[in-house]
Scaffold this motif. Structure first.
Motif, PDB file in Angstrom:
ATOM      1  N   GLU A  22       0.783  -1.272  -0.032  1.00 47.74           N
ATOM      2  CA  GLU A  22      -0.057  -0.051  -0.009  1.00 47.74           C
ATOM      3  C   GLU A  22       0.714   1.324   0.092  1.00 47.74           C
ATOM      4  O   GLU A  22       0.474   2.272  -0.551  1.00 47.74           O
ATOM      5  CB  GLU A  22      -0.847  -0.040   1.332  1.00 47.74           C
ATOM      6  N   HIS A  23       2.129   1.166   0.520  1.00 45.21           N
ATOM      7  CA  HIS A  23       2.806   2.546   0.623  1.00 45.21           C
ATOM      8  C   HIS A  23       3.546   2.892  -0.851  1.00 45.21           C
ATOM      9  O   HIS A  23       3.603   3.975  -0.983  1.00 45.21           O
ATOM     10  CB  HIS A  23       3.987   2.126   1.606  1.00 45.21           C
ATOM     11  N   VAL A  24       3.781   1.879  -1.618  1.00 42.17           N
ATOM     12  CA  VAL A  24       4.093   1.977  -2.901  1.00 42.17           C
ATOM     13  C   VAL A  24       2.887   2.498  -3.886  1.00 42.17           C
ATOM     14  O   VAL A  24       2.805   3.588  -4.611  1.00 42.17           O
ATOM     15  CB  VAL A  24       4.894   0.951  -3.527  1.00 42.17           C
ATOM     16  N   GLN A  25       1.716   1.677  -3.547  1.00 37.54           N
ATOM     17  CA  GLN A  25       0.522   2.200  -4.383  1.00 37.54           C
ATOM     18  C   GLN A  25       0.101   3.594  -4.163  1.00 37.54           C
ATOM     19  O   GLN A  25      -0.218   4.175  -4.999  1.00 37.54           O
ATOM     20  CB  GLN A  25      -0.610   1.160  -3.837  1.00 37.54           C
ATOM     21  N   ARG A  26       0.247   4.053  -2.934  1.00 38.24           N
ATOM     22  CA  ARG A  26      -0.341   5.344  -2.394  1.00 38.24           C
ATOM     23  C   ARG A  26       0.616   6.315  -3.120  1.00 38.24           C
ATOM     24  O   ARG A  26       0.069   7.544  -3.649  1.00 38.24           O
ATOM     25  CB  ARG A  26      -0.220   5.567  -0.814  1.00 38.24           C
ATOM     26  N   ALA A  27       1.892   6.182  -3.025  1.00 38.49           N
ATOM     27  CA  ALA A  27       2.771   7.257  -3.732  1.00 38.49           C
ATOM     28  C   ALA A  27       2.701   7.398  -5.207  1.00 38.49           C
ATOM     29  O   ALA A  27       2.343   8.401  -5.699  1.00 38.49           O
ATOM     30  CB  ALA A  27       4.167   6.680  -3.293  1.00 38.49           C
ATOM     31  N   LEU A  28       2.624   6.309  -5.771  1.00 44.31           N
ATOM     32  CA  LEU A  28       2.200   6.408  -7.149  1.00 44.31           C
ATOM     33  C   LEU A  28       1.117   6.597  -7.744  1.00 44.31           C
ATOM     34  O   LEU A  28       1.055   7.684  -8.543  1.00 44.31           O
ATOM     35  CB  LEU A  28       2.489   4.912  -7.859  1.00 44.31           C
ATOM     36  N   VAL A  29      -0.133   6.580  -6.941  1.00 47.24           N
ATOM     37  CA  VAL A  29      -1.459   6.953  -7.532  1.00 47.24           C
ATOM     38  C   VAL A  29      -1.376   8.574  -7.233  1.00 47.24           C
ATOM     39  O   VAL A  29      -2.037   9.351  -8.214  1.00 47.24           O
ATOM     40  CB  VAL A  29      -2.356   6.125  -6.419  1.00 47.24           C
ATOM     41  N   ASN A  30      -0.980   8.909  -6.013  1.00 50.77           N
ATOM     42  CA  ASN A  30      -0.975  10.635  -5.700  1.00 50.77           C
ATOM     43  C   ASN A  30      -0.077  11.271  -6.731  1.00 50.77           C
ATOM     44  O   ASN A  30      -0.403  12.248  -7.461  1.00 50.77           O
ATOM     45  CB  ASN A  30      -0.470  10.635  -4.441  1.00 50.77           C
ATOM     46  N   ALA A  31       1.060  10.475  -7.129  1.00 51.85           N
ATOM     47  CA  ALA A  31       2.133  11.176  -8.172  1.00 51.85           C
ATOM     48  C   ALA A  31       1.196  11.371  -9.565  1.00 51.85           C
ATOM     49  O   ALA A  31       1.366  12.359 -10.394  1.00 51.85           O
ATOM     50  CB  ALA A  31       3.238  10.416  -8.421  1.00 51.85           C
ATOM     51  N   LEU A  32       0.523  10.215  -9.974  1.00 52.76           N
ATOM     52  CA  LEU A  32      -0.056  10.331 -11.087  1.00 52.76           C
ATOM     53  C   LEU A  32      -1.309  11.399 -11.190  1.00 52.76           C
ATOM     54  O   LEU A  32      -1.498  11.889 -12.285  1.00 52.76           O
ATOM     55  CB  LEU A  32      -0.634   8.724 -11.507  1.00 52.76           C
ATOM     56  N   ASP A  33      -2.153  11.352  -9.920  1.00 53.91           N
ATOM     57  CA  ASP A  33      -3.323  12.241  -9.855  1.00 53.91           C
ATOM     58  C   ASP A  33      -2.782  13.823 -10.110  1.00 53.91           C
ATOM     59  O   ASP A  33      -3.450  14.547 -10.549  1.00 53.91           O
ATOM     60  CB  ASP A  33      -4.103  11.811  -8.852  1.00 53.91           C
ATOM     61  N   GLN A  34      -1.713  13.947  -9.286  1.00 48.69           N
ATOM     62  CA  GLN A  34      -1.109  15.142  -9.366  1.00 48.69           C
ATOM     63  C   GLN A  34      -0.128  15.808 -10.566  1.00 48.69           C
ATOM     64  O   GLN A  34       0.181  16.883 -10.559  1.00 48.69           O
ATOM     65  CB  GLN A  34      -0.392  15.591  -8.013  1.00 48.69           C
ATOM     66  N   GLY A  35       0.245  14.835 -11.278  1.00 50.51           N
ATOM     67  CA  GLY A  35       1.195  14.987 -12.438  1.00 50.51           C
ATOM     68  C   GLY A  35       2.411  15.348 -12.238  1.00 50.51           C
ATOM     69  O   GLY A  35       3.197  15.825 -12.619  1.00 50.51           O
ATOM     70  N   ARG A  36       2.865  14.655 -11.000  1.00 48.63           N
ATOM     71  CA  ARG A  36       4.226  14.730 -10.471  1.00 48.63           C
ATOM     72  C   ARG A  36       5.011  13.740 -10.695  1.00 48.63           C
ATOM     73  O   ARG A  36       5.321  12.899  -9.704  1.00 48.63           O
ATOM     74  CB  ARG A  36       4.079  15.078  -9.106  1.00 48.63           C
TER      75      ARG A  36
END
Length: 674
Positions: A22-36
């Protein structure tokens, strides 16, 4: 259509299907949603935890072309239906370049790969380079990759995966965004396997899934592969017995059975369980490892129950089992198990080493310490409050009636010739009700849990059969203010050793007491709260004789009992009691033991400040331990004398030249030593 293995069929295709991490999933999902978005990602972790799967999901997120998303439609939830998503799932997406670094380690391969980096993607939005096992690249290949890895073109993303990040140069690590994937816990693996097998309509036993989850060692892919193998092995079913046979592992239930035998202090059952294990041809060193592993988990269950893991699906069983051990026993057994594991290399065979280690655990267990019926969990480390094995305050319990030995009956038992008897009759247990006691005699406090002692009939009953040896009974269970009395005891007779003829065991005749007369009816009285260890009335002091006679009534156990058993009363002024400790036991003295002895004395009616000083003991004064040893020696000598005078023993000696092995003679009711 050909069969597709479970590991490929159930490979996650979106972040929301991913199990764990979940720690990797959360970081990647937030980065994709924010375009970072970073230009280089490094996924590390053991085999089968999802490194390549994450990289492919990320590639789909970067290149999904679902309607309405346009050219900048990067998303954290790929549709899975567009041509790009389907091509990535099927492994034919042109702009996803997967490289196996283990087979392309040369610098020429890396340069050829980087020659095409400058070209724009053909089909997708980004050109994604997925380099698996990147740590296998040569030093020259890493050097060739560094510049491009640091400043790639805007349409290029690097996704690196490795199981050994320590082999990567720091210059590569500093240019990547690193994510470390965790091991899958057995609970997570079992939950996912249950979902998969239910969807596949495969019957299964949950205990079998725990075996698979443990064997997978944190790898979900290994767990799925083992499940495929278990389905084939079990002809379409996943059963515990089949999985255990397939894996060749030890059934965890056998280890728990061994621990239950240790909890019962049952050496015969321990050997029976080892014999049952031997039929399966296990690795006995592995069995001992499993036993010590469970002992560690039992210690955790006693101290911090909520921290106990459920790696074998046996959490409830271990919590119940932990209450049947004392904390000291678990620590002792664990230490002996660790030392026994190191001694296995020097043993004649591994089974012998395992048996000796388990028997050593029971042999070195402090003698006289009762088995706890149920230890309350969690244990507390308060040095001022000694834990009770029964989970209740023994000081507040009402005194129980106790058998009173009769000196007259003991004296009459020693008179008269010894008749020849072929079979001894067991003496029934008899107790004298509390109403039959003299009024001046307070009832005794209940002693620590022990094997019940056999009582003798009163003096006015018919005298028992002559010939039974008269053995002095310790006064451990009598109040301090009551004079101790000897009691008649049955004696176990050992087998007689002969030169050439096997001779059966012979037992001495045993007195069969008659039922005592019923005492007169009296109204039921409220249990007395008088102390069981009262000092002398005249001087108001605790004498050493009182200390000896009332020692067992204190209810001490373990190391505290051993320390007190080597003490003599030196002085008592009514407010402070001084005990003198045998210098050989000085290393055992600790504040926690002194406090427990003081509390036991206070509960017995002797409220004093307590001081224990070590130094030479008076020559004419014996400690409770020395007194118990002397009484035991006298009991043994009388038992041997009774056996040597037995006509049947004499007949065997004259006929077959047999001899009595005196070391094997043991009185049947021998009490535990302090």
């Amino acid at each position: 259509m050909s069969y597709q293995v479970l590991a490929r069929k159930w490979r996650p295709r979106t972040f929301h299907e991913l199990v764990g991490q979940e720690h990797v999933q959360r970081a990647l999902v937030n980065a994709l949603d924010q375009g970072r978005l970073h230009h280089a990602y490094l996924f590390t972790g053991t085999r089968g935890v999802g490194k390549t799967t994450l990289a492919r999901i990320l590639a789909k997120c970067l290149n999904c072309t679902a309607a309405g998303r346009g050219d900048e439609g990067v998303t954290s939830t790929p549709c899975g239906q567009c041509p790009s998503c389907q091509a990535i799932d099927q492994g034919r997406f042109v702009d996803l370049i997967e490289v196996d670094a283990a087979s392309r380690t040369k610098v020429e391969d890396t340069r050829e790969l980087l020659d095409n980096v400058q070209y724009a993607p053909t089909q997708g939005r980004y050109k994604v380079y997925l380099i698996d096992e990147v740590h296998m690249l040569s030093t020259s290949s890493f050097n060739a990759l560094l510049k491009t890895l640091e400043e790639p073109p805007p349409h290029v993303k690097f996704l690196l995966a490795t199981t050994d990040p320590q082999k990567l140069p720091p210059t590569v690590l500093s240019r990547c965004l690193q994510f470390t994937l965790k091991h899958m816990p057995p609970e997570r693996i079992v939950g996912h396997l249950s979902t998969v097998l239910a969807a596949e309509a495969v019957p299964f036993e949950e205990s079998a899934l725990w075996l698979l989850g443990k064997a997978a060692e944190g790898s979900m892919r290994d767990a799925m592969s083992l499940t495929d193998q278990a389905i084939a092995f079990g002809q379409g079913e996943v059963r515990h017995a089949d999985v255990a046979a397939m894996l060749g592992t030890l059934d965890h239930r056998h280890v728990l059975a061994l621990l239950e035998a240790l909890a019962e202090v049952d050496a015969a059952r321990v050997l029976t369980e080892v014999a049952a294990l031997a039929e399966q041809g296990p690795d006995f060193a592995g069995v001992l490892d499993d036993v010590t592993g469970v002992l560690h988990r039992l210690a955790v269950a006693q101290m911090v129950p909520e921290a106990l893991d459920n790696g074998h699906g046996d959490r409830d069983s271990l919590l119940a089992l932990a209450g049947r051990f004392t904390a000291e026993d678990i620590q002792l057994y664990y230490q002996i198990g660790i030392q026994g594991r190191g001694d296995m290399a020097h043993a004649p065979d591994l089974r012998t080493a395992l048996e000796m280690t388990l028997l050593r655990m029971l042999a070195f267990r402090p003698q006289g310490v009762p088995k706890p019926a149920q230890t309350p969990l969690p244990l507390r480390g308060d040095p001022g409050t000694p834990p009770t094995s029964q989970g209740e305050d023994s000081a507040s319990a009402p005194p129980a009636p106790q058998a009173v030995p009769d000196p007259a009956a003991a004296a009459s038992a020693s008179a008269g010739p010894a008749p020849e008897a072929t079979a001894p009759a067991p003496a029934p247990e008899a107790t004298v009700p509390a109403q039959a006691r003299p009024k001046s005699e307070p009832p005794a406090e209940p002693p620590p849990p022990r094997e019940p002692a056999e009582a003798t009939p009163p003096a006015d009953s018919p005298s028992p059969a002559a010939g039974a040896p008269v053995v002095e009974s310790p006064v451990a269970e009598t109040p301090l203010v009551q004079a101790p009395a000897d009691a008649t005891s049955a004696v176990e007779t050992p087998a007689v050793e002969t030169p050439a003829v096997e001779t059966p065991a012979v037992e001495a005749p045993v007195a069969e007491p008659s039922t005592p007369e019923s005492p007169p009816e009296r109204p039921a009285a409220t249990p007395s709260r008088e102390p069981v260890l009262a000092p002398e009335q005249e001087a108001g002091e605790l004498t050493h004789d009182a200390w000896l006679h009332g020692f067992d009534a204190l209810g001490l156990s373990g190391l505290t009992r051993n320390l007190a058993a080597h003490c003599v009363v030196e002085a008592d002024d009514g407010s402070e009691l001084t005990l003198r400790l045998d210098p050989s036991q000085a290393a055992m003295q600790a504040e926690v033991h002194v406090e427990r002895i003081r509390e036991a004395l206070a509960a017995a009616g002797v409220e004093r400040r307590l001081t224990i000083a070590d130094g030479p003991l008076p020559e004419d004064v014996e400690t409770p331990r020395q007194r118990a040893d002397r009484l035991a020696a006298e009991r043994h000598a009388r038992a041997v004398e009774a056996l040597q005078a037995d006509p049947q023993i004499q007949k065997l000696q004259q006929t077959f030249g047999a001899r009595l092995i005196e070391a094997s003679v043991k009185p049947a009711d021998a009490p535990a030593r302090p």
